[in-house]
Every structure is written in structure tokens, then in C-alpha cells.
Design a protein around this motif. Structure first.
Motif, PDB file in Angstrom:
ATOM      1  N   ASN A 221       0.828  -1.210   0.000  1.00 54.91           N
ATOM      2  CA  ASN A 221       0.000   0.000   0.000  1.00 54.91           C
ATOM      3  C   ASN A 221       0.859   1.254   0.000  1.00 54.91           C
ATOM      4  O   ASN A 221       0.516   2.255  -0.650  1.00 54.91           O
ATOM      5  N   ALA A 222       1.968   1.196   0.738  1.00 48.60           N
ATOM      6  CA  ALA A 222       2.864   2.356   0.766  1.00 48.60           C
ATOM      7  C   ALA A 222       3.477   2.589  -0.611  1.00 48.60           C
ATOM      8  O   ALA A 222       3.587   3.736  -1.074  1.00 48.60           O
ATOM      9  N   ILE A 223       3.867   1.505  -1.280  1.00 46.49           N
ATOM     10  CA  ILE A 223       4.445   1.638  -2.613  1.00 46.49           C
ATOM     11  C   ILE A 223       3.391   2.130  -3.600  1.00 46.49           C
ATOM     12  O   ILE A 223       3.655   3.029  -4.414  1.00 46.49           O
ATOM     13  N   ALA A 224       2.186   1.595  -3.507  1.00 48.37           N
ATOM     14  CA  ALA A 224       1.111   2.033  -4.397  1.00 48.37           C
ATOM     15  C   ALA A 224       0.779   3.504  -4.179  1.00 48.37           C
ATOM     16  O   ALA A 224       0.401   4.222  -5.122  1.00 48.37           O
ATOM     17  N   GLY A 225       0.926   3.970  -2.941  1.00 48.86           N
ATOM     18  CA  GLY A 225       0.636   5.368  -2.636  1.00 48.86           C
ATOM     19  C   GLY A 225       1.639   6.340  -3.222  1.00 48.86           C
ATOM     20  O   GLY A 225       1.408   7.557  -3.185  1.00 48.86           O
ATOM     21  N   ALA A 226       2.757   5.819  -3.747  1.00 51.28           N
ATOM     22  CA  ALA A 226       3.783   6.687  -4.344  1.00 51.28           C
ATOM     23  C   ALA A 226       3.701   6.688  -5.864  1.00 51.28           C
ATOM     24  O   ALA A 226       4.678   6.999  -6.544  1.00 51.28           O
ATOM     25  N   ALA A 227       2.529   6.385  -6.410  1.00 53.95           N
ATOM     26  CA  ALA A 227       2.357   6.300  -7.857  1.00 53.95           C
ATOM     27  C   ALA A 227       2.768   7.602  -8.558  1.00 53.95           C
ATOM     28  O   ALA A 227       2.472   8.704  -8.079  1.00 53.95           O
ATOM     29  N   ARG A 228       3.528   7.451  -9.651  1.00 54.39           N
ATOM     30  CA  ARG A 228       3.942   8.568 -10.513  1.00 54.39           C
ATOM     31  C   ARG A 228       4.689   9.660  -9.731  1.00 54.39           C
ATOM     32  O   ARG A 228       4.549  10.856  -9.994  1.00 54.39           O
ATOM     33  N   ARG A 229       5.528   9.227  -8.812  1.00 53.55           N
ATOM     34  CA  ARG A 229       6.213  10.178  -7.938  1.00 53.55           C
ATOM     35  C   ARG A 229       7.655  10.463  -8.340  1.00 53.55           C
ATOM     36  O   ARG A 229       8.135  11.578  -8.186  1.00 53.55           O
ATOM     37  N   PHE A 230       8.357   9.463  -8.895  1.00 54.39           N
ATOM     38  CA  PHE A 230       9.806   9.571  -9.028  1.00 54.39           C
ATOM     39  C   PHE A 230      10.252   9.731 -10.473  1.00 54.39           C
ATOM     40  O   PHE A 230       9.692   9.141 -11.385  1.00 54.39           O
ATOM     41  N   ASP A 231      11.315  10.527 -10.637  1.00 52.51           N
ATOM     42  CA  ASP A 231      11.997  10.619 -11.924  1.00 52.51           C
ATOM     43  C   ASP A 231      12.986   9.470 -12.098  1.00 52.51           C
ATOM     44  O   ASP A 231      13.210   9.000 -13.212  1.00 52.51           O
ATOM     45  N   LEU A 232      13.596   9.051 -10.997  1.00 50.56           N
ATOM     46  CA  LEU A 232      14.626   8.015 -11.047  1.00 50.56           C
ATOM     47  C   LEU A 232      14.526   7.148  -9.808  1.00 50.56           C
ATOM     48  O   LEU A 232      14.421   7.644  -8.687  1.00 50.56           O
ATOM     49  N   LEU A 233      14.543   5.832 -10.025  1.00 51.19           N
ATOM     50  CA  LEU A 233      14.665   4.862  -8.942  1.00 51.19           C
ATOM     51  C   LEU A 233      16.016   4.179  -9.075  1.00 51.19           C
ATOM     52  O   LEU A 233      16.351   3.651 -10.146  1.00 51.19           O
ATOM     53  N   LEU A 234      16.796   4.188  -8.015  1.00 59.08           N
ATOM     54  CA  LEU A 234      18.062   3.458  -7.980  1.00 59.08           C
ATOM     55  C   LEU A 234      17.880   2.250  -7.076  1.00 59.08           C
ATOM     56  O   LEU A 234      17.659   2.397  -5.876  1.00 59.08           O
ATOM     57  N   SER A 235      17.946   1.058  -7.659  1.00 56.16           N
ATOM     58  CA  SER A 235      17.824  -0.162  -6.876  1.00 56.16           C
ATOM     59  C   SER A 235      19.213  -0.682  -6.528  1.00 56.16           C
ATOM     60  O   SER A 235      20.029  -0.958  -7.415  1.00 56.16           O
ATOM     61  N   THR A 236      19.475  -0.835  -5.246  1.00 58.64           N
ATOM     62  CA  THR A 236      20.784  -1.308  -4.789  1.00 58.64           C
ATOM     63  C   THR A 236      20.714  -2.712  -4.203  1.00 58.64           C
ATOM     64  O   THR A 236      21.690  -3.187  -3.632  1.00 58.64           O
ATOM     65  N   VAL A 237      19.573  -3.381  -4.341  1.00 56.44           N
ATOM     66  CA  VAL A 237      19.397  -4.702  -3.746  1.00 56.44           C
ATOM     67  C   VAL A 237      19.791  -5.793  -4.738  1.00 56.44           C
ATOM     68  O   VAL A 237      19.833  -5.566  -5.948  1.00 56.44           O
ATOM     69  N   ASN A 238      20.073  -6.980  -4.212  1.00 54.89           N
ATOM     70  CA  ASN A 238      20.454  -8.102  -5.077  1.00 54.89           C
ATOM     71  C   ASN A 238      19.441  -9.243  -4.999  1.00 54.89           C
ATOM     72  O   ASN A 238      19.784 -10.409  -5.187  1.00 54.89           O
TER      73      ASN A 238
END
Length: 336
Positions: A221-238
Motif C-alpha cells: 500500500n505504501a508503494i502504491a501510494g507513491a504512484a507517478r512520484r519519481f523521476d529516477l529509482l536506484l535499486s541497490t538490492v540483489n
């Protein structure tokens, strides 16, 4: 001949034991570095375990080197004996291919990796080609510099490469060895920064390191609440995540950039990407120019890794600390 005293494993996932080898005469474009400290990256652990199938034994890890120049070849001009320098993932480039000539040395197909097919910086000395050795600017703590040469440039490179505007909104997925540096760089860049983490303790630390906001990465729900929010996502997980859910947090023409290495295929829904003209990309470290600018930027904005220090002879304890997921956030081995 110069005798190098190092720590090497003789088999996959083996203990790192004292190991000696000889360096031949120095080449005209070579630099010898007397190692003062060396960071430990998760890539060192992956190579130790031969997780990527490219390790050779005896294997000496270490590609986040900080030290002083002890010798230079006759054609080396940008550093001299005694200079404080750093060495990262690459130990040399061909310097003649289209990528090198175009300033994209990190894409050189003949680039030499510091710990692939050669011995790395868990040692008292390491040799590299001059173009991959960087003088540390004033304002950089040499004892903390090593992790910048791999983790730092890994997160800085996409900000520079993709022309991230200082008005951008950036999400950092995973607050660990890479993520905590990404927070600091993105904040100093001028961006609005959000940290994705599932750890309450890291939530507070992320805010202290520069995040303007945090989101629980385990809360759909928290992720869904951030819809259309970011210009760039940097994923650092493996590890694999619900990438479609994260894509939904991007603005039109936004980008998901993967920096953590995972071996599983990505599961993506193309239609949302098509409708939003979204991009998914990845990149390895950075070019010599990008590394130089990263070091200057870090010095100017006083960006430094959060580190834990072990003595070089405690290398196996340090590797186990990393393997157990206890590192906060980068580990550095000190020779002195």
C-alpha cells in the motif's frame, strides 16, 4: 622483483590465508600502490565464492584501495611517488577501442578488473595501469576513501550519465553499502530523496543521512501510494522484487536503474512501460572522468561512507561480518 604480502583463498569460499607473490619489473604506464587500507565490497564476497563463475585461485580480493604511490613507470605523469591515491574495480583499459576513445572506459571489452585474473588489494601492495589510479583530492579522508572508488562511483555514475536535474525526485531502494551512499549523493545533488527500506532502525538512519522521506519496502500500500512520484529509482538490492509495482511509482519518462547484481531474470510488465515511456537500465561503476568528478563532488559536499574498520589480519572475521549481513555500512581493512 618485489615481493607482495597478501591474503588469498586457494578454493571457492575458502579462508583467506597469508600469501606471497612476485611483481615483475614495473611497466612504463604502471603505478605501484602501497596499500594503507582497502574496503570490502559484496563483489569481493561473490568473487571469493565464485558466484559468477569467473574467479581464479589463488584469489586475492580487494578493489577499493587507498594508499600511496610507491613507484611509477616512465610514462606516468599525473601521479608521483608519495601521492595519496585510490584504485577501484578497474586496473586498466585498452585505451584504443571506441569506448575508451569515447570516454566510456568502463565499457571497454578489454578492461582489466582489479580482482579478475589478477591479485587485488588485500595486500601490502597492488599494481595498476595509470589511467585507473586517482589522486585523492584534499578534503577526502584517505582512510574512508576506498568504498567511494566502487560503491560511490556505482551510485554517482547514473546521476551524471542521465543528466539528473537537481529538481528531480529520486527513490533509493535498499539502504545498505550502496544505498546509504546514494542517499548522500542524491541529497547533495539537490534532489528530493526517498528511501525504501523495511528496517525501522535504517529508517531513522536514512533520514539522518539525507533522505527527505522513507517508504516501507514491504508494504504494497505504501508503494502504491507513491504512484507517478519519481523521476529516477536506484535499486541497490540483489534480490528480486515486485518490479511492476516499483515501475508504477515512476513519472512518465522515468527510469528504474538497477545497481545491485541479481542473477534471476527480471519480471516486468511491458504495457505500463509503453504507456509511460519508462526505462529500465543498469550500469557498471564509471569512467575515469566520472570517478574523478565523483571524488571532487564528495570532497566538496563532505560525502563519506559509514564504515566499520578491521585490521588486515582480521580479514576472515571481516568477510564473515559481511556474509552475515551485519555490515553498517561498508567494511574497511586497515594495514596500520
Amino acid at each position: 622483483m618485489t615481493t607482495v604480502h597478501a591474503y588469498a583463498a586457494t578454493a571457492p569460499n575458502g579462508s583467506l590465508e597469508p600469501f606471497e607473490y612476485q611483481l615483475g619489473p614495473i611497466g612504463p604506464e604502471d603505478v605501484d600502490i602501497s596499500v594503507d587500507s582497502c574496503g570490502i565490497c559484496h563483489s569481493d564476497l561473490s568473487m571469493l565464492e565464485n558466484a559468477w563463475g569467473i574467479s581464479a585461485y589463488p584469489f586475492v580480493p580487494g578493489h577499493e584501495v587507498s594508499g600511496r604511490v610507491s613507484a611509477v613507470g616512465e610514462m606516468v605523469t599525473h601521479v608521483q611517488v608519495g601521492d595519496r591515491v585510490g584504485l577501484g574495480w578497474h586496473a586498466g583499459y585498452c585505451m584504443t577501442c571506441d569506448e575508451c576513445l569515447g570516454g566510456h572506459h568502463n565499457m571497454c571489452s578489454k578492461a582489466e578488473q582489479t580482482i579478475v585474473g589478477r591479485h587485488g588489494g588485500f595486500a601490502d601492495r597492488v599494481r595498476a595501469r595509470a589511467a585507473s589510479v586517482f589522486k585523492l583530492p584534499a578534503g577526502i579522508d584517505a582512510g574512508e576513501a576506498g568504498p567511494l572508488l566502487c560503491g560511490g562511483i556505482t551510485v554517482f555514475n547514473p546521476m551524471m550519465q542521465f543528466g539528473l536535474p537537481p529538481t528531480g525526485r529520486v527513490g533509493i531502494i535498499g539502504i545498505g553499502g550502496l544505498g546509504h551512499l546514494a542517499l548522500q549523493f542524491a541529497r547533495a545533488w539537490g534532489c528530493e530523496v526517498t528511501a525504501f527500506t523495511s528496517s525501522e532502525s535504517k529508517t531513522q538512519q536514512a533520514l539522518a543521512m539525507g533522505a527527505h522521506d522513507t517508504l516501507n519496502s514491504r508494504d504494497p500500500n505504501a508503494i502504491a501510494g507513491a504512484a507517478r512520484r519519481f523521476d529516477l529509482l536506484l535499486s541497490t538490492v540483489n534480490v528480486p522484487l515486485d518490479w511492476s509495482a516499483y515501475l508504477a511509482t515512476l513519472k512518465p519518462r522515468g527510469r528504474l536503474h538497477l545497481l545491485g547484481v541479481q542473477v534471476e531474470p527480471l519480471e516486468l510488465s511491458q504495457f505500463p512501460m509503453l504507456m509511460g515511456q519508462l526505462s529500465v537500465s543498469s550500469s557498471p561503476v564509471g569512467s575515469p572522468l566520472a570517478i574523478r568528478r565523483m571524488l571532487e563532488f564528495a570532497a566538496r559536499h563532505q560525502i563519506a561512507p559509514v564504515t566499520e574498520h578491521f585490521r588486515m589480519e582480521q580479514v576472515n572475521d571481516a568477510m564473515e561480518h559481511l556474509r552475515a549481513g551485519k555490515a553498517r555500512y561498508r567494511i574497511v581493512l586497515d594495514r596500520h
